[in-house]
Design a protein around this motif. Structure first.
Motif, PDB file in Angstrom:
ATOM      1  N   ASP A  51       0.847  -1.193   0.000  1.00 21.92           N
ATOM      2  CA  ASP A  51       0.000   0.000   0.000  1.00 21.92           C
ATOM      3  C   ASP A  51       0.886   1.247   0.000  1.00 21.92           C
ATOM      4  O   ASP A  51       1.796   1.382   0.830  1.00 21.92           O
ATOM      5  CB  ASP A  51      -0.899  -0.004   1.237  1.00 21.92           C
ATOM      6  CG  ASP A  51      -2.032   1.016   1.161  1.00 21.92           C
ATOM      7  OD1 ASP A  51      -1.799   2.113   0.611  1.00 21.92           O
ATOM      8  OD2 ASP A  51      -3.116   0.720   1.657  1.00 21.92           O
ATOM      9  N   ALA A  52       0.608   2.189  -0.916  1.00 29.34           N
ATOM     10  CA  ALA A  52       1.402   3.418  -1.008  1.00 29.34           C
ATOM     11  C   ALA A  52       1.306   4.257   0.259  1.00 29.34           C
ATOM     12  O   ALA A  52       2.194   5.077   0.536  1.00 29.34           O
ATOM     13  CB  ALA A  52       0.947   4.242  -2.209  1.00 29.34           C
ATOM     14  N   LEU A  53       0.242   4.059   1.051  1.00 32.82           N
ATOM     15  CA  LEU A  53       0.076   4.832   2.279  1.00 32.82           C
ATOM     16  C   LEU A  53       1.091   4.437   3.362  1.00 32.82           C
ATOM     17  O   LEU A  53       1.163   5.074   4.408  1.00 32.82           O
ATOM     18  CB  LEU A  53      -1.339   4.667   2.822  1.00 32.82           C
ATOM     19  CG  LEU A  53      -2.464   5.235   1.946  1.00 32.82           C
ATOM     20  CD1 LEU A  53      -3.809   5.046   2.610  1.00 32.82           C
ATOM     21  CD2 LEU A  53      -2.227   6.716   1.644  1.00 32.82           C
ATOM     22  N   LEU A  55       4.322   4.488   2.695  1.00 34.57           N
ATOM     23  CA  LEU A  55       5.583   5.158   2.371  1.00 34.57           C
ATOM     24  C   LEU A  55       6.016   6.193   3.412  1.00 34.57           C
ATOM     25  O   LEU A  55       7.184   6.222   3.809  1.00 34.57           O
ATOM     26  CB  LEU A  55       5.481   5.795   0.982  1.00 34.57           C
ATOM     27  CG  LEU A  55       5.442   4.809  -0.186  1.00 34.57           C
ATOM     28  CD1 LEU A  55       5.265   5.551  -1.515  1.00 34.57           C
ATOM     29  CD2 LEU A  55       6.709   3.964  -0.228  1.00 34.57           C
TER      30      LEU A  55
END
Length: 224
Positions: A51-53, A55
């Motif tokens: 999930d990019a969240l 990062l």
């Protein structure tokens, strides 16, 4: 024998230094500290893998992220958008897991349960208010070891940090300035003062004035 020398570490929260938190800085072993707490977010990384969240959290691995949170509400810092009059969240590194989007989104589940920063399952201890250095000197062998410890820790807890360097540390009397130390008390409570601020004011090298704890062998070796 010093009072409490053979007692186990007292029950209570574990304290960590910033250096201890900093070594947990990978996606498979990720700790952060904030508002005095230390959290192991490794399970969160596994749960939201890809999930990019994640990062912003990955970029802050091993660091203190207190600036992300309001110390009064214990939630992510927020503000009212002057254009929409809606609540928005202050996320300078980008929105992260469990932070709502800026506006209505069809892909956002409004009910997520307890956000990770309020979920006590991730908490592993507390961040020390002040880390300090001591020198532990074995008077039998003349071995000296520098240790960074937490100011809140008792001597019994500091002994646990020292065990990897001397597995028989419980068989020694711990002294400072010729006085036997109470292992159930902290360094300050044993009059081992922290002079870092005064040394900084005088522009003196802290390393030259690190307090020394002397270990005197009791001739009763026991397994740690």
């Amino acid at each position: 024998m010093v009072t409490g020398q053979h007692q186990s570490v007292m029950d209570g929260p574990n304290f960590f230094t910033p250096a201890q938190v900093a070594v947990h800085n990978t996606a498979t072993d990720l700790w952060v500290s904030f508002l005095g707490k230390v959290c192991d977010l490794t399970p969160l990384m596994r749960q939201y893998q890809g999930d990019a969240l994640l990062l912003p959290i990955m970029e802050a691995a091993g660091q203190d992220i207190s600036s992300w949170f309001d110390p009064d509400t214990k939630d992510v810092r927020g503000f009212v958008d002057p254009l929409t009059s809606c609540l928005r969240y202050y996320t300078p590194r980008g929105r992260f897991v469990h932070v709502p989007p800026a506006g209505p989104r069809s892909d956002w589940a409004g009910v997520i349960g307890q956000p990770w920063w309020r979920d006590r399952r991730y908490e592993v201890g507390l961040l020390t208010a002040k880390a300090r250095w001591i020198r532990v000197i074995n008077t039998l062998t003349s071995q000296e070891q520098r240790l960074q410890v937490c100011s809140e820790e008792t001597l019994a807890e500091i002994l646990q940090r020292y065990l990897p360097y001397n597995s028989h540390a419980c068989s020694y009397t711990w002294k400072h300035n010729g006085v036997s130390l109470d292992m159930s008390r902290t360094l300050s409570e044993n009059n081992v003062q922290d002079d870092d601020h005064e040394l900084d004011r005088l522009r003196l090298d802290r390393d030259l004035f690190t307090p020394a704890i002397l270990l005197h062998f009791n001739d009763d070796l026991s397994e740690a």
